[in-house]
Design a protein around this motif. Structure first.
Motif, PDB file in Angstrom:
ATOM      1  N   ALA A   6      -6.564   1.353  -0.033  1.00 43.74           N
ATOM      2  CA  ALA A   6      -6.516   1.064   1.404  1.00 43.74           C
ATOM      3  C   ALA A   6      -5.165   0.499   1.842  1.00 43.74           C
ATOM      4  O   ALA A   6      -4.675   0.805   2.932  1.00 43.74           O
ATOM      5  CB  ALA A   6      -7.638   0.099   1.765  1.00 43.74           C
ATOM      6  N   TYR A   7      -4.551  -0.324   0.975  1.00 45.33           N
ATOM      7  CA  TYR A   7      -3.332  -0.992   1.440  1.00 45.33           C
ATOM      8  C   TYR A   7      -2.146  -0.033   1.545  1.00 45.33           C
ATOM      9  O   TYR A   7      -1.132  -0.365   2.146  1.00 45.33           O
ATOM     10  CB  TYR A   7      -3.000  -2.184   0.534  1.00 45.33           C
ATOM     11  CG  TYR A   7      -2.436  -1.820  -0.822  1.00 45.33           C
ATOM     12  CD1 TYR A   7      -1.060  -1.650  -0.981  1.00 45.33           C
ATOM     13  CD2 TYR A   7      -3.250  -1.647  -1.922  1.00 45.33           C
ATOM     14  CE1 TYR A   7      -0.537  -1.316  -2.211  1.00 45.33           C
ATOM     15  CE2 TYR A   7      -2.735  -1.304  -3.154  1.00 45.33           C
ATOM     16  CZ  TYR A   7      -1.379  -1.141  -3.288  1.00 45.33           C
ATOM     17  OH  TYR A   7      -0.863  -0.808  -4.508  1.00 45.33           O
ATOM     18  N   HIS A  42       4.265  -6.250   6.951  1.00 48.48           N
ATOM     19  CA  HIS A  42       4.220  -6.482   5.504  1.00 48.48           C
ATOM     20  C   HIS A  42       4.661  -5.252   4.725  1.00 48.48           C
ATOM     21  O   HIS A  42       5.421  -5.340   3.772  1.00 48.48           O
ATOM     22  CB  HIS A  42       2.798  -6.865   5.098  1.00 48.48           C
ATOM     23  CG  HIS A  42       2.668  -7.202   3.652  1.00 48.48           C
ATOM     24  ND1 HIS A  42       2.851  -8.470   3.171  1.00 48.48           N
ATOM     25  CD2 HIS A  42       2.413  -6.424   2.572  1.00 48.48           C
ATOM     26  CE1 HIS A  42       2.710  -8.470   1.864  1.00 48.48           C
ATOM     27  NE2 HIS A  42       2.437  -7.241   1.466  1.00 48.48           N
ATOM     28  N   ALA A  43       4.174  -4.091   5.155  1.00 51.20           N
ATOM     29  CA  ALA A  43       4.450  -2.870   4.396  1.00 51.20           C
ATOM     30  C   ALA A  43       5.888  -2.398   4.581  1.00 51.20           C
ATOM     31  O   ALA A  43       6.480  -1.828   3.672  1.00 51.20           O
ATOM     32  CB  ALA A  43       3.484  -1.777   4.822  1.00 51.20           C
ATOM     33  N   ARG A  81      -4.002   0.952  12.483  1.00 53.11           N
ATOM     34  CA  ARG A  81      -5.238   1.029  13.266  1.00 53.11           C
ATOM     35  C   ARG A  81      -5.553  -0.290  13.959  1.00 53.11           C
ATOM     36  O   ARG A  81      -5.004  -1.343  13.626  1.00 53.11           O
ATOM     37  CB  ARG A  81      -6.423   1.417  12.386  1.00 53.11           C
ATOM     38  CG  ARG A  81      -6.857   0.316  11.451  1.00 53.11           C
ATOM     39  CD  ARG A  81      -8.160   0.677  10.756  1.00 53.11           C
ATOM     40  NE  ARG A  81      -9.317   0.553  11.639  1.00 53.11           N
ATOM     41  CZ  ARG A  81     -10.564   0.760  11.246  1.00 53.11           C
ATOM     42  NH1 ARG A  81     -10.824   1.121  10.000  1.00 53.11           N
ATOM     43  NH2 ARG A  81     -11.564   0.607  12.085  1.00 53.11           N
ATOM     44  N   VAL A 136      -1.105   2.212   5.432  1.00 53.45           N
ATOM     45  CA  VAL A 136      -0.102   1.868   6.441  1.00 53.45           C
ATOM     46  C   VAL A 136       1.298   2.286   5.979  1.00 53.45           C
ATOM     47  O   VAL A 136       2.150   2.653   6.782  1.00 53.45           O
ATOM     48  CB  VAL A 136      -0.185   0.370   6.822  1.00 53.45           C
ATOM     49  CG1 VAL A 136       0.201  -0.513   5.661  1.00 53.45           C
ATOM     50  CG2 VAL A 136       0.658   0.083   8.042  1.00 53.45           C
ATOM     51  N   ARG A 137       1.512   2.267   4.666  1.00 56.10           N
ATOM     52  CA  ARG A 137       2.805   2.751   4.151  1.00 56.10           C
ATOM     53  C   ARG A 137       3.005   4.229   4.441  1.00 56.10           C
ATOM     54  O   ARG A 137       4.119   4.690   4.616  1.00 56.10           O
ATOM     55  CB  ARG A 137       2.881   2.530   2.634  1.00 56.10           C
ATOM     56  CG  ARG A 137       3.212   1.109   2.252  1.00 56.10           C
ATOM     57  CD  ARG A 137       3.277   0.952   0.743  1.00 56.10           C
ATOM     58  NE  ARG A 137       3.646  -0.392   0.348  1.00 56.10           N
ATOM     59  CZ  ARG A 137       2.862  -1.447   0.463  1.00 56.10           C
ATOM     60  NH1 ARG A 137       1.668  -1.315   0.961  1.00 56.10           N
ATOM     61  NH2 ARG A 137       3.280  -2.643   0.099  1.00 56.10           N
TER      62      ARG A 137
END
Lengths: 338, 259, 300
Positions: free
Chosen positions: B77-78, B109-110, B87, B81-82
Motif C-alpha cells: 500500500a505504501y 513523505h514519498a 487519495r 503514492v510513489r
C-alpha cells in the motif's frame, strides 16, 4: 526557524544551570553531595530510557512493557565487554546501544503484525524473559549473583571515579540524546512516527512504510535504553537480574505518562520527578514506615495523571506537546467493509 | 472514447469478495490522462471498495490493476503514492494531532525521502529537503485558501476545512491520478459550487486525472467527462453524463431517486 | 531428542491442566472485561488477590462459614468492580486505548500496595475449600497419576463457568447487550442500551470472577500481595493466545500455557516463562488474532 541548536534561551539557561550543579551543591551546607549526585545520575539515566520509550509510545504509538529488558541488555553488554573482554568504556558504551538496538529491531518484527493488547503482552513477555536468560547463561552473566566490581568508566585514560565526574559524563550523553530525539521528532522520520500513531491508514496512503518505521522506532527506542544500561552498569558497578524487573518497566511507563506522552522534555521531567518522589516520601515522618509505599505512589500518580492531566506535566507548561487525540469516531469496532 | 491515448489507470476484471459477499464483480474501468471520471451507485454498491483495491488496502481476489501500463495489483500500500496515485477518504483520515502544515509535510513523505541519522543529526541534506518541503506545502496551502489554518491542529478544525486539508495533502505529493471519495459530503450548495470550480482548476493546474466517487449528482454531472455506474458490485452502465442519466438500468437502480 | 520419550508425560500434562485451569479461570475476567468495555485490564490478578484477602478476613477474623464468606466476597468484588468502572475507567476511556491500559496498571499497583499496607507481606495459608485424598489414576503397575481434589474442583469450576458465561453471552438479553456495546458503542446507545450501566456491570462481573479466582488460587499458592504475579501474567498470555474475545479461547489458551509451563518447568525450570512467551510470539505471528479470535479489518 527550527534550526539553531538551542531554539529557546530558556533551555540554554537550563543546560547551563545543570552544568553548574556539582559546584552549586557543594556550597550548600549539610547536603550529602555524593549521594545527591548519584541520585541525579540515576534519574538522568532513567530519563534516557524514558526518552527512548516516549519516542516509541508517545510518538510512534507502539507499546512496550519490557523496557527494563532493554536496559538489562545494555548493562550486561557493557559489563561483559569491559570486564571480560577488556574493551575500553568509550567503545563499550555505543556498542551496548547498538547491540540493544539490534534486539529492539528483532522485537519490532512481531510488532508489525500485532497491536493493542497483543503487542502489550509480547513486550511484557520480552521483559520477563531477559532476566531468565541472564540466569540461564550464568557463566557469562554471573547468574543470580550478578556481576561485581565492574571497571569504572574511563574516558581517554581518565577514570571517572567521583560522582561529579560521572555526572558530567551522563550529562553530556543526555544532552546529545535529547537533541537527537528533538531533531528526529521534528523531521521526516518523526512525522512518519506520528502519522503511524494517528492513523496507519493515512500513513500508508502517504507512502509511509509501516515495516520500516515501526522497526526503526523499536530499534531507536532500544538504542536509548541500551546506552542508558551501559551508563547504569558503570555508575553502580554491580548488576544482577533483580535490577531489571517488570516493575522497573512500569516505572518507565509512569515517567513518560507523568512527564507527558509525546513530549521530549516531559520524558526528562517525568524521570527526575519519579526518581525524587520515593526519596522524598521515605523521609517524611509518618510515611517512612509504610513499606513499599512507592508502589502505591506510582499507581496513584499514574491514575491521577491520566484522569486529570492527560498531557502530563509537560502539558502544563508547554503547548508544544502532541496529545494523543481521542479517535475521530467513538470507537466502533471495525467491521469488514464493503 | 474521448481520449485516444493509453489509459493512465486501468482495472481489468477487478473482483473483491468479503467472505461470501461479493463487493465488486468483474469490473472493467479505465481513466485516461486528463480525464475526470465519476464512479456512482447506491450505498453499498462497492465504490469505496474499488478505491481501497486501487490503494492496495485490499487485495482483490481476481482481476488486475494497471497504472501507466504497469501492474500494481501486488505492490504494498505504501508504494501506491510513489507510483503517482493519491487519495482522499470518505470520512477523512488525517493525522489528527498534527498541524495542517505537518499533515502536508507527511503528504510529501514519498517524494522527499530522508533517513534517521540525517534527521537526528540535522545534516545539511535533511535541512535542505525540509526547507523545500515547507515551501511547497505553503504554496499548496495558499492555493486552497488554507494558509490561516497552517499551524492549527487539524482535530479542532471544522469538517469542511478538514476535507480541504486532506485534498491539499493528496495534492502535495504531486500525483498523476487523484482518487476523491465524496469530496462534497457535508458541504452546502455554495461550498459545493466552489469545490466544483476548485477541482476543475486543480485538474488544469496540476495536469492530474481524477477518479471521483460522489453522491451529489450536480457535482458528478458537472465535472465528469465519463461516468461509470455500480450496483451490487457490478458495472451496470458507463458513458457521458447524458447517456448515464437516461440509461434504463441506472434509473432502476436509483428507483425513486432523481438522477 | 531422547529426553522426549523419557519425560513422565502423563503426570506433566495433568499438572499442566491443573495449572492451566488457574490461568483460564483468571483469563475469564480479563476476557469478559475486554469483551464488554474494549479495555485490556492489567488489574485482574490484583483484583483477585485483594478479594482473596477480603475472604481471608471474613473467614479468619470474623470466623464466618466458608459459603457465607464466599458470597460476601463476591458481593464486595462486584461493588469494587463497578466502582472502578464508575470512578476510573469511564473517565479514562474518553482518551486513547493506551490511557485505559495505563489506568489498569495503576490500579494493579495501588491494590498490591494497599494489600501490603493492610495485611502485610508475609505469606499466609488460606483454608482449603475441599479436603480429602487426591485422585489416583493407575496407568501401569508401577505408576500412578495424581490429581489433587482442589485441582479437580478448579478444573470443574473453570469448565462450568465457561459454559455459563458462553450461554450468558449467547442467550441472555444482558449478555447480548454487552456484546452490542463492545461492537459499537454509539449504535448500542442509539438502540437504547444503557451503555454506562452495561460497562459497570462488565467490570463488576469481571471483578467477581476475579474473586472466585482468588479464593481458589489462594489455597494453592498461599496468600500474599504478589500471589497472582506469575498466574496473572500467564492468564493474560492465555487470554491473548486464545483470542482475547473468546471464552473457549481463554480455556484453550490457558490450558495450553499450563501444559507448556509444566513441561518446560520440568525440563528447563529457569526458562519457563521465556519458553512460554517464545511460543506465544510464534503463534501470534502466524495468527495475529490468537487461536480462536477473529481478525479485525478497519473500514476506511
Amino acid at each position: 526557524m527550527r534550526q539553531s541548536l538551542f531554539p529557546h534561551p530558556k533551555s540554554l539557561l537550563l543546560v547551563l544551570a545543570a552544568a553548574l550543579l556539582p559546584p552549586l551543591l557543594g556550597v550548600i551546607p549539610g547536603i550529602p553531595v555524593g549521594y545527591v549526585l548519584y541520585l541525579v545520575c540515576l534519574a538522568l539515566i532513567y530519563a534516557i530510557v524514558a526518552l527512548g520509550l516516549n519516542l516509541l509510545i508517545g510518538y510512534a504509538g507502539q507499546f512496550s512493557l519490557g523496557h527494563a529488558g532493554f536496559l538489562a541488555i545494555g548493562a550486561y553488554a557493557s559489563a561483559v565487554l569491559t570486564q571480560r573482554f577488556g574493551w575500553p568504556f568509550l567503545l563499550a558504551l555505543p556498542m551496548a546501544g547498538l547491540l540493544t538496538a539490534a534486539v529492539g529491531f528483532l522485537l519490532g518484527l512481531p510488532a508489525l503484525r500485532l497491536s493493542g493488547p497483543y503487542l502489550a503482552l509480547v513486550t511484557l513477555g520480552f521483559g520477563l524473559s531477559i532476566p531468565q536468560l541472564v540466569l540461564w547463561r550464568g557463566e557469562l552473566t554471573g547468574g543470580a549473583g550478578g556481576l561485581r566490581d565492574l571497571p569504572p568508566a574511563s574516558v581517554l585514560g581518565l577514570e571517572l571515579r567521583s560522582e561529579s565526574a560521572y555526572y558530567y559524563l551522563v550529562f553530556l550523553v543526555i544532552v546529545a540524546l535529547t537533541l537527537f530525539a528533538r531533531n528526529v521528532v521534528q523531521s521526516h522520520t518523526g512525522r512518519a512516527f506520528i502519522a503511524i500513531r494517528d492513523s496507519e491508514i493515512a500513513a500508508q496512503a502517504m507512502g509511509v512504510n509501516l515495516t520500516r518505521y515501526k522497526t526503526t522506532a523499536f530499534a531507536l527506542s532500544a538504542f536509548y535504553a541500551g546506552v542508558a544500561g551501559s551508563l547504569y552498569a558503570h555508575l553502580i558497578r554491580f548488576i544482577s537480574p533483580e535490577s531489571f524487573t517488570v516493575i522497573l518497566s512500569v516505572e518507565f511507563l509512569t515517567m513518560i505518562v507523568v512527564g507527558g506522552l509525546g513530549s521530549v522534555s516531559g520524558s526528562i521531567v517525568g524521570a527526575l520527578f519519579l526518581t525524587a518522589l520515593p526519596e522524598v516520601f521515605a523521609r517524611l515522618p509518618v510515611l517512612k514506615d509504610f513499606k513499599n509505599l512507592f508502589i502505591v505512589v506510582f499507581g496513584a500518580v499514574l491514575i491521577l495523571t491520566i484522569l486529570f492531566f492527560p498531557r502530563g506535566l509537560a502539558g502544563a507548561w508547554s503547548t508544544r506537546t502532541r496529545p494523543i487525540p481521542p479517535p475521530a469516531e467513538p470507537a466502533a469496532r471495525p467491521q469488514e467493509a464493503v | 472514447m474521448s481520449a485516444p491515448s493509453a489509459p493512465l489507470l486501468e482495472l481489468r476484471g477487478l473482483t473483491m469478495r468479503f467472505g461470501g459477499l461479493v463487493a465488486v464483480l468483474d469490473l472493467d474501468l479505465a481513466v485516461y490522462p486528463g480525464e475526470i471520471v465519476g464512479l456512482i451507485g447506491p450505498n453499498g454498491a462497492g465504490k469505496t471498495t474499488v478505491f481501497n483495491c486501487i490503494s492496495r488496502f485490499y487485495t482483490p481476489v481476481g482481476g488486475e490493476i494497471l497504472f501507466d501500463g504497469q501492474p500494481m495489483t501486488r505492490i504494498p500500500a505504501y508504494q501506491v503514492v510513489r507510483r503517482g496515485i493519491a487519495r482522499t477518504f470518505q470520512n477523512v483520515e488525517l493525522c489528527r494531532s498534527m498541524t495542517t502544515l505537518d499533515n502536508l509535510l507527511v503528504g510529501q513523505h514519498a517524494t522527499k525521502p530522508g533517513g534517521l541519522l540525517g534527521d537526528g543529526l540535522r545534516l545539511p541534506g535533511a535541512r535542505r529537503r525540509e526547507a523545500k518541503a515547507v515551501a511547497w506545502a505553503e504554496e499548496i496551502l495558499a492555493l486552497l485558501d488554507l494558509t490561516p489554518y497552517r499551524d492549527r491542529v487539524v482535530a479542532g478544525l471544522p469538517f469542511g476545512v478538514q476535507k480541504r486539508v486532506e485534498l491539499a495533502r493528496a495534492l502535495v505529493s504531486r500525483p498523476r491520478l487523484l482518487l476523491l471519495d465524496e469530496p462534497a459530503a457535508g458541504a452546502d450548495t455554495h461550498e459545493t459550487a466552489e469545490l466544483t470550480g476548485l477541482i476543475r482548476r486543480l485538474r488544469e493546474q496540476f495536469d492530474v486525472s481524477i477518479l471521483l466517487v460522489e453522491h451529489d449528482m450536480a457535482v458528478v454531472m458537472g465535472l465528469c467527462q465519463r461516468i461509470a455506474v455500480l450496483d451490487f458490485g457490478r458495472k451496470i452502465a458507463e458513458g457521458t453524463p447524458a447517456e448515464v442519466r437516461s440509461h434504463p438500468a441506472v434509473i432502476e437502480a436509483y428507483l425513486g431517486e432523481k438522477v | 531428542m531422547a529426553w522426549l520419550t523419557t519425560l513422565p508425560w502423563g503426570q506433566l500434562i495433568i499438572n499442566g491442566i491443573a495449572l492451566g485451569s488457574l490461568y483460564a479461570l483468571t483469563a475469564f475476567g480479563i476476557v469478559l472485561i475486554y469483551k464488554t468495555t474494549d479495555v485490556l485490564t492489567f488489574g485482574q490478578g490484583e483484583l483477585a488477590m485483594f478479594s482473596a484477602f477480603i475472604a481471608f478476613t471474613l473467614l479468619d477474623r470474623l470466623k464466618l462459614p466458608f459459603p457465607v464468606a464466599f458470597v460476601l466476597t463476591l458481593v464486595f468484588a462486584l461493588g469494587l468492580g463497578a466502582v472502578v468502572e464508575r470512578v476510573l475507567m469511564r473517565r479514562a476511556q474518553q482518551g486513547s486505548i493506551l490511557n485505559s491500559i495505563i489506568v489498569t496498571i495503576g490500579l494493579a499497583l495501588v491494590l498490591v500496595g494497599m494489600a501490603g499496607f493492610i495485611w502485610g507481606y508475609e505469606v499466609r495459608p488460606f483454608p482449603d475449600p475441599v479436603t480429602g485424598p487426591p485422585f489416583l489414576f493407575r496407568v501401569s503397575p508401577t505408576q500412578n497419576l495424581v490429581l489433587t481434589q482442589l485441582s479437580a474442583v478448579i478444573l470443574a469450576v473453570t469448565l462450568v463457568l465457561m459454559l455459563l458465561l458462553f450461554a450468558f453471552f449467547r442467550f441472555s438479553l444482558v449478555g447480548i447487550a454487552m456484546r452490542a456495546v463492545a461492537q459499537n458503542r454509539v449504535a448500542a446507545r442509539l438502540m437504547g442500551i444503557p451503555v454506562d450501566r452495561i460497562n459497570a456491570l462488565g467490570w463488576g462481573v469481571g471483578a467477581a470472577l476475579g474473586a472466585v479466582t482468588g479464593m481458589l488460587i489462594a489455597p494453592t499458592n498461599s496468600l500474599f500481595p504478589n500471589m497472582m504475579g506469575d498466574v496473572a501474567i500467564k492468564a493474560y498470555a492465555g487470554a491473548v493466545l486464545g483470542g482475547i474475545t473468546s471464552l473457549p479461547g481463554a480455556v484453550v489458551g490457558g490450558l495450553l500455557l499450563g501444559i507448556i509451563d509444566s513441561v518446560a518447568g520440568f525440563q528447563a525450570p529457569e526458562l519457563r516463562t521465556t519458553i512460554a512467551f517464545t511460543l506465544l510470539v510464534i503463534v501470534l505471528v502466524i495468527r495475529p488474532a490468537g487461536l480462536l479470535g477473529r481478525r479485525e479489518i478497519k473500514k476506511v
